[in-house]
Design an enzyme around this catalytic site. Structure first.
Site, PDB file in Angstrom:
ATOM      1  N   CYS A 275      43.298  44.147  40.539  1.00  0.00           N
ATOM      2  CA  CYS A 275      41.878  44.235  40.659  1.00  0.00           C
ATOM      3  C   CYS A 275      41.093  43.504  39.669  1.00  0.00           C
ATOM      4  CB  CYS A 275      41.311  45.793  40.547  1.00  0.00           C
ATOM      5  SG  CYS A 275      39.742  45.830  41.263  1.00  0.00           S
TER       6      CYS A 275
ATOM      7  N   HIS B 183      43.924  48.241  44.734  1.00  0.00           N
ATOM      8  CA  HIS B 183      44.709  48.968  43.715  1.00  0.00           C
ATOM      9  C   HIS B 183      46.003  49.504  44.615  1.00  0.00           C
ATOM     10  CE1 HIS B 183      41.955  49.293  40.271  1.00  0.00           C
ATOM     11  NE2 HIS B 183      40.981  49.308  41.231  1.00  0.00           N
TER      12      HIS B 183
ATOM     13  N   GLU C 137      48.324  50.920  43.485  1.00  0.00           N
ATOM     14  CA  GLU C 137      49.120  52.216  42.854  1.00  0.00           C
ATOM     15  C   GLU C 137      48.528  53.419  43.529  1.00  0.00           C
ATOM     16  OE1 GLU C 137      46.824  50.219  41.478  1.00  0.00           O
ATOM     17  OE2 GLU C 137      45.664  51.041  39.901  1.00  0.00           O
TER      18      GLU C 137
HETATM   19  N1  GLN Z   1      35.429  45.335  37.101  1.00  0.00           N
HETATM   20  C1  GLN Z   1      35.783  44.484  38.040  1.00  0.00           C
HETATM   21  C2  GLN Z   1      34.926  44.882  39.295  1.00  0.00           C
HETATM   22  O1  GLN Z   1      34.063  45.657  39.363  1.00  0.00           O
HETATM   23  C3  GLN Z   1      37.171  44.950  38.661  1.00  0.00           C
HETATM   24  C4  GLN Z   1      37.106  46.512  39.009  1.00  0.00           C
HETATM   25  C5  GLN Z   1      38.626  47.137  38.932  1.00  0.00           C
HETATM   26  O2  GLN Z   1      39.436  46.557  38.254  1.00  0.00           O
HETATM   27  N2  GLN Z   1      38.860  48.280  39.267  1.00  0.00           N
HETATM   28  O3  GLN Z   1      35.173  44.061  40.169  1.00  0.00           O
END
Ligand code: GLN
Length: 541
Positions: free
Chosen positions: A384, A518, A520
């Site tokens: 992410c 994600h 995970e």
């Molecule tokens: N802050 C980034 C976004 O909102 C990444 C978000 C995250 O890593 N969950 O896109």
């Protein structure tokens, strides 16, 4: 008839009620029953989406896009079930619903009161969206005696009375402190806590006693006597050195048997299949190798903030029969280092992982970690925000866009990562208002991603389409994909409409992958997420 199990806690917090609930769910599932797992949190936030990871640990995202408590992650991992949006509720959400109904006039002018309006809302949650599951487990957050939990207990009490006490089980997780000097386990705090629960009209059926030593006959008798239960229903939850031992330990102490006996289901119950847990323990106690992974993140002071990530690394390690030693590095600490010092700090690691996160603090350190991994052929995995850092790093150092950054960190930059304002799910277009509330404005939950043929991602997953869970507001601007491709930095996975880059990789690197989702959240013991598994395999090489 569905059986309802409520797991409550007393004496102190932090007894591991989430894992205890998840393990009970896992044991019932191992006997072939269908299990639903739910969480009821008394706090007043409407959902955990806006809570700081420092205070509350990770925000776990369900496949249907709910931002929930990290305990739902334990449920999914131990009971191997998918939780739903409808599986968690907070006191805040209950009151919010009641107040919205009041504003809409749904109560037809009645005086709106804690009982029955709030308690009805609680009971509606307990009954909502069930589909004939054999067991539904409800973990109740907080500790018995907390003021904010009072109405939840009252709703639960009423529910048990309505559905019939024979269909409801109350498991009470408690602590038996051991006094070294006296060489004794103390039952008094538990007796008091059980009494406090009784004041709310709820009689505990099973005491699940956290303890560092085994209980003697005398302690069981005493607890049974004072807490109004049979001493067979005093079950010890011994401290274990590895959370994967919890289901086996509960089973050895007969917890699942007592649960089934309570519902008069024991005689006809299938035998549990615990082979998976035995296999996992066998591997974790005889790892063949060890790898060192640097996780360069922002919330390293509170590891609960990266719970699923930690677990996914362990699952991947188990699949590779490899112990994963993780060093949690505050990205900010890397910022002031010279190149030499940075190399010194990172050179001993077999892999570098930059996890998800929010906000500008520490991003320069993350970018430097990516650069180090890219230039030194160290296996790299960006998740992410970590993927976004990889895109920024490549834009700065491969394309020469010196001020490349993300719109999240302010407007004075070339935003190679920009705000995602429109996206699609199941044929519906979602539009993110530019100035709306912070809560509930993210692309959340499982979305399909199409992988390029012959890419690393394709090799890892073995299929062309995957579903992974998202939680983000920003996204790589696809306009840069072509130029980056020319430099060997490739977008290898996209949303089905081809508009949102989901995976980036560097084919000419031993292992370099960044994903907008994600992975995970979908990793489970015995079923590791493929990217984590491959990352650890690459680190092992
Ligand atoms: N802050 C980034 C976004 O909102 C990444 C978000 C995250 O890593 N969950 O896109």
């Amino acid at each position: 008839m569905t059986k309802y199990v409520f797991i409550l806690g007393g004496v102190v917090s932090s007894l591991g009620k989430g894992i205890a609930s998840a393990a009970v769910g896992g044991l019932l599932k191992s006997r072939g029953y269908s299990v639903r797992m739910r969480k009821m949190d008394p706090y007043l936030n409407v959902d955990p989406g806006t809570m700081s990871p420092y205070q509350h640990g990770e925000v776990f995202v369900t496949q249907d896009g709910a931002e929930t408590d990290l305990d739902l992650g334990h449920y999914e991992r131990f009971a191997d079930v998918n939780c739903h949006k409808t599986d968690s509720i907070s006191g805040g959400r209950i009151y919010y619903n009641v107040i919205q109904k009041e504003r809409r006039g749904d109560y037809l002018g009645a005086t709106v009161q804690a009982i029955p309006h709030v308690t009805n809302e609680i009971k509606d949650f307990i009954r909502s969206d069930l589909h004939g599951e054999d067991f539904v487990l409800y973990e109740v957050g907080g500790t018995v005696g907390d003021i904010e939990g009072t109405l939840m207990l009252e709703g639960i009490r009423q529910f048990a009375n309505e559905v019939g006490r024979e269909n409801v089980l109350f498991i009470f997780l408690t602590l038996l402190p051991y006094i070294d000097t006296a060489g004794e386990l103390k039952t008094k705090p538990t007796q008091h806590a059980v009494k406090t629960l009784l004041e709310a009209g709820i009689q505990a059926d099973i005491l699940l006693c956290r303890s560092k030593v085994q209980l003697g006959v005398e302690e069981r008798r005493k607890l049974g006597l004072f807490c109004n239960i049979s001493s067979d229903n005093v079950v010890v939850a011994l401290d274990v050195d590895n959370i994967y031992k919890v289901p086996l330990s509960y089973h050895a102490e007969g917890l699942d048997v007592q649960v089934l006996k309570h519902f008069k289901m024991y005689e006809q119950s299938p035998k549990p299949d615990l082979a998976k847990w035995h296999e996992i323990i066998k591997i974790t106690e005889n790892y063949e190798k060890e790898v060192k992974i640097a996780v360069v993140g922002k919330y390293c002071g509170l590891l609960e903030a990266y719970k699923s990530l930690q677990e996914a690394l362990v699952h991947a390690g188990i699949a590779n029969k490899t112990k994963v030693r993780v060093s949690w590095i505050e990205s900010e600490e890397l910022e002031a280092l010279t190149d030499m010092e940075l190399a010194d700090k990172l050179k001993s690691y077999d892999g570098i992982l930059v996890p998800g996160g929010f906000g500008v603090r520490g991003i320069q350190g993350k970018i430097r970690a990516v650069q180090y991994a890219r230039e030194n052929n160290v296996p790299f995995f960006g998740i992410c925000l970590g993927m976004q850092m990889a895109v920024i790093e490549a834009s700065r150092h491969l394309l020469g866009i010196e001020d490349a950054s993300s719109a999240e960190f302010g407007s004075k930059c070339t935003p190679v990562i920009s705000k995602m304002t429109v996206w699609e799910k199941d044929g519906v277009q979602y539009i993110r208002p530019d100035n709306g509330d912070m809560g509930g404005t993210m692309r959340l939950g499982a979305y399909p991603c199409i992988l390029d043929e012959n890419s690393l991602a394709h090799k890892i997953y073995g299929v062309r389409e995957v579903m992974e869970r998202h939680r983000h507001r920003y996204e790589m601007d696809i306009a840069y994909a072509g130029k980056l491709h020319e430099k060997g930095f490739v977008v290898s996975g996209k949303s089905p409409d081809g508009l949102l880059p989901e995976i980036v990789e560097i084919p000419n690197h031993p292992f370099f992958i960044g994903v907008q989702f994600h992975p995970e959240f979908t990793s489970r013991p015995g079923k590791p997420n493929p990217i984590f598994r491959s990352f650890i395999a690459a680190a092992k090489k």
